[in-house]
Design a protein around this motif. Structure first.
Motif, PDB file in Angstrom:
ATOM      1  N   UNK A 170       0.829  -1.202   0.000  1.00 44.11           N
ATOM      2  CA  UNK A 170       0.000   0.000   0.000  1.00 44.11           C
ATOM      3  C   UNK A 170       0.868   1.259   0.000  1.00 44.11           C
ATOM      4  N   UNK A 171       2.164   1.078  -0.229  1.00 47.01           N
ATOM      5  CA  UNK A 171       3.133   2.178  -0.289  1.00 47.01           C
ATOM      6  C   UNK A 171       3.276   2.892   1.050  1.00 47.01           C
ATOM      7  N   UNK A 172       3.076   2.150   2.141  1.00 50.33           N
ATOM      8  CA  UNK A 172       3.248   2.674   3.489  1.00 50.33           C
ATOM      9  C   UNK A 172       4.599   2.209   4.019  1.00 50.33           C
ATOM     10  N   UNK A 173       5.337   3.096   4.683  1.00 49.37           N
ATOM     11  CA  UNK A 173       6.624   2.724   5.263  1.00 49.37           C
ATOM     12  C   UNK A 173       6.452   2.398   6.744  1.00 49.37           C
ATOM     13  N   UNK A 174       6.817   1.184   7.121  1.00 44.94           N
ATOM     14  CA  UNK A 174       6.759   0.735   8.507  1.00 44.94           C
ATOM     15  C   UNK A 174       8.179   0.678   9.057  1.00 44.94           C
ATOM     16  N   UNK A 175       8.368   1.158  10.271  1.00 46.66           N
ATOM     17  CA  UNK A 175       9.695   1.180  10.887  1.00 46.66           C
ATOM     18  C   UNK A 175       9.741   0.263  12.105  1.00 46.66           C
ATOM     19  N   UNK A 176      10.834  -0.470  12.224  1.00 49.09           N
ATOM     20  CA  UNK A 176      11.043  -1.383  13.353  1.00 49.09           C
ATOM     21  C   UNK A 176      12.445  -1.172  13.919  1.00 49.09           C
ATOM     22  N   UNK A 177      12.574  -1.373  15.213  1.00 50.16           N
ATOM     23  CA  UNK A 177      13.893  -1.294  15.838  1.00 50.16           C
ATOM     24  C   UNK A 177      14.777  -2.443  15.376  1.00 50.16           C
ATOM     25  N   UNK A 178      14.157  -3.598  15.151  1.00 48.62           N
ATOM     26  CA  UNK A 178      14.854  -4.793  14.701  1.00 48.62           C
ATOM     27  C   UNK A 178      13.845  -5.698  14.014  1.00 48.62           C
ATOM     28  N   UNK A 179      14.281  -6.795  13.459  1.00 51.69           N
ATOM     29  CA  UNK A 179      13.360  -7.717  12.805  1.00 51.69           C
ATOM     30  C   UNK A 179      12.292  -8.178  13.788  1.00 51.69           C
ATOM     31  N   UNK A 180      11.013  -8.094  13.402  1.00 45.97           N
ATOM     32  CA  UNK A 180       9.932  -8.500  14.305  1.00 45.97           C
ATOM     33  C   UNK A 180      10.078  -9.960  14.734  1.00 45.97           C
ATOM     34  N   UNK A 181       9.903 -10.194  16.018  1.00 45.46           N
ATOM     35  CA  UNK A 181       9.975 -11.552  16.560  1.00 45.46           C
ATOM     36  C   UNK A 181       8.586 -12.167  16.745  1.00 45.46           C
ATOM     37  N   UNK A 182       7.607 -11.317  17.001  1.00 48.79           N
ATOM     38  CA  UNK A 182       6.253 -11.798  17.258  1.00 48.79           C
ATOM     39  C   UNK A 182       5.345 -11.365  16.097  1.00 48.79           C
ATOM     40  N   UNK A 183       5.034 -12.336  15.260  1.00 47.73           N
ATOM     41  CA  UNK A 183       4.299 -12.073  14.025  1.00 47.73           C
ATOM     42  C   UNK A 183       2.952 -12.781  14.057  1.00 47.73           C
ATOM     43  N   UNK A 184       1.910 -12.061  13.676  1.00 39.63           N
ATOM     44  CA  UNK A 184       0.579 -12.644  13.500  1.00 39.63           C
ATOM     45  C   UNK A 184       0.257 -12.590  12.009  1.00 39.63           C
ATOM     46  N   UNK A 185      -0.166 -13.716  11.459  1.00 37.94           N
ATOM     47  CA  UNK A 185      -0.536 -13.773  10.046  1.00 37.94           C
ATOM     48  C   UNK A 185      -2.023 -14.047   9.919  1.00 37.94           C
ATOM     49  N   UNK A 186      -2.692 -13.261   9.076  1.00 35.13           N
ATOM     50  CA  UNK A 186      -4.128 -13.442   8.868  1.00 35.13           C
ATOM     51  C   UNK A 186      -4.424 -14.400   7.728  1.00 35.13           C
ATOM     52  N   UNK A 187      -3.401 -14.867   7.018  1.00 38.24           N
ATOM     53  CA  UNK A 187      -3.617 -15.804   5.905  1.00 38.24           C
ATOM     54  C   UNK A 187      -2.536 -16.872   5.889  1.00 38.24           C
ATOM     55  N   UNK A 188      -2.886 -18.040   5.367  1.00 40.91           N
ATOM     56  CA  UNK A 188      -1.915 -19.134   5.284  1.00 40.91           C
ATOM     57  C   UNK A 188      -0.854 -18.865   4.215  1.00 40.91           C
ATOM     58  N   UNK A 189      -1.195 -18.076   3.181  1.00 44.39           N
ATOM     59  CA  UNK A 189      -0.208 -17.764   2.152  1.00 44.39           C
ATOM     60  C   UNK A 189       0.961 -16.976   2.714  1.00 44.39           C
ATOM     61  N   UNK A 190       0.655 -15.908   3.468  1.00 47.54           N
ATOM     62  CA  UNK A 190       1.712 -15.129   4.109  1.00 47.54           C
ATOM     63  C   UNK A 190       2.488 -15.994   5.103  1.00 47.54           C
ATOM     64  N   UNK A 191       1.755 -16.782   5.841  1.00 48.56           N
ATOM     65  CA  UNK A 191       2.348 -17.659   6.856  1.00 48.56           C
ATOM     66  C   UNK A 191       3.302 -18.668   6.193  1.00 48.56           C
ATOM     67  N   UNK A 192       2.914 -19.189   5.043  1.00 45.00           N
ATOM     68  CA  UNK A 192       3.741 -20.142   4.311  1.00 45.00           C
ATOM     69  C   UNK A 192       5.096 -19.546   3.970  1.00 45.00           C
ATOM     70  N   UNK A 193       5.098 -18.300   3.538  1.00 44.29           N
ATOM     71  CA  UNK A 193       6.355 -17.640   3.173  1.00 44.29           C
ATOM     72  C   UNK A 193       7.229 -17.412   4.403  1.00 44.29           C
ATOM     73  N   UNK A 194       6.609 -16.964   5.489  1.00 47.92           N
ATOM     74  CA  UNK A 194       7.362 -16.738   6.733  1.00 47.92           C
ATOM     75  C   UNK A 194       8.086 -18.010   7.164  1.00 47.92           C
ATOM     76  N   UNK A 195       7.392 -19.136   7.146  1.00 48.09           N
ATOM     77  CA  UNK A 195       8.003 -20.401   7.572  1.00 48.09           C
ATOM     78  C   UNK A 195       9.053 -20.884   6.574  1.00 48.09           C
TER      79      UNK A 195
END
Length: 312
Positions: A41-66
């Protein structure tokens, strides 16, 4: 005769799940906001470090994470494909279109992975619980590859992401077009609801990559779901597809039975090559009923196999 095109948002939304990313490599001792991710969506998200606690609303996104070596602390409430059985015990939180905010809050996620079209309205909700909503989509194989690159940046797994994308590129190059054109109709369905996949849908793109000829390519798109078209029986009969492929999120046999029942209402369907020769087939729901994510190569395999069988 025209098929009913009553559209049930809750049925279709999983198919619409399907951009670019920019991120700095994650380093120890990184400063606040050192990791910046630009979502679809062309939004910039900033993190201090790589996220450790991730919630996925779809199995497709979850598949890539794993596939990239990550894990999630919250997953969609749905049956998991074989490649995600290791995450069966992970807390379920609902689906892309209806999730439990209290449950997600209790998981204290660093980031929630959502769908650009369906979850843009939820940005303030997720930010209100102290998290961030990262939006992507998957309406083509290229979109999935962009997701892979983005999640690789998110996890600091850029090399794994590149390797996975290289595998997908290599598989696409290995596809051999069928010896003869296989006219194909790809249908997404649930009892009473049937739509034809257009070339700019994920399944339409997969069909093109596998070498199939989409008979619905010139049909007008539905206003609310522009990757799909209403099925016009007269035009389908005129095009005479060699193969009709059904995809659904659940209860595939019921969907096929309903589709065949619809066709019986018009005797002309009996002369369609796909019907006459018994080539009305159900596609695996984990590969076509939703975004297959890292398993997209298997989706290409599946279509290529079916097309080759009819073209030999």
């Amino acid at each position: 005769m025209k098929f009913s095109h009553v559209i049930v948002a809750g049925i279709v939304l999983m198919l619409l799940l399907g951009g670019c990313s920019q991120a700095a490599p994650v380093e120890k001792g990184s400063t606040q906001g050192a990791l910046k991710i630009k979502d679809f969506a062309d939004r910039t998200l900033s993190f201090d470090e790589s996220p450790q606690r991730i919630v996925s609303l779809s199995t497709g996104d979850m598949s890539i994470i794993y596939a990239l070596g990550g894990e999630v602390v919250g997953r969609p409430t749905t049956d998991l494909p074989d490649n995600l059985q290791k995450a069966k015990s992970v807390q379920t939180i609902g689906t892309t279109h209806q999730y439990d905010v209290e449950l997600i809050t209790s998981l204290k996620p660093d980031v929630v992975l959502g769908n650009e079209q369906l979850n843009s309205k939820d940005i303030s909700t997720i930010e209100g619980i102290g998290s961030q909503l990262l939006l992507t989509s998957a309406n083509s194989v290229k979109d999935i590859q962009r997701q892979i690159s983005l999640f690789g940046d998110l996890l600091g797994k850029q090399q794994k992401a590149k390797a996975l994308n290289d595998q997908i590129d290599q598989r696409k190059k290995q596809v051999k077009p069928p010896k003869k054109k296989v006219k194909t109709l790809v249908v997404y369905g649930a009892p009473g609801t049937y739509m034809a996949a257009l070339p700019h849908s994920l399944s339409g793109d997969l069909l093109h990559i596998a070498g199939g000829a989409n008979i619905a390519e010139n049909e007008p798109a539905l206003e609310k779901f522009p990757q799909y078209a209403q099925i016009n029986a007269e035009k389908v009969i005129e095009a005479d597809p060699d193969l009709i492929l059904l995809m659904t999120h659940s209860k595939p046999e019921d969907v096929k039975a309903g589709f065949m029942s619809e066709m019986k209402q018009n005797a002309a369907w009996h002369d369609v090559s796909a019907v006459k020769n018994g080539h009305v087939e159900i596609l695996p729901s984990d590969l076509f009923g939703t975004n297959p994510g890292a398993e997209v190569i298997r989706a290409i395999d599946e279509l290529e196999k079916r097309l080759k069988r009819l073209s030999s």
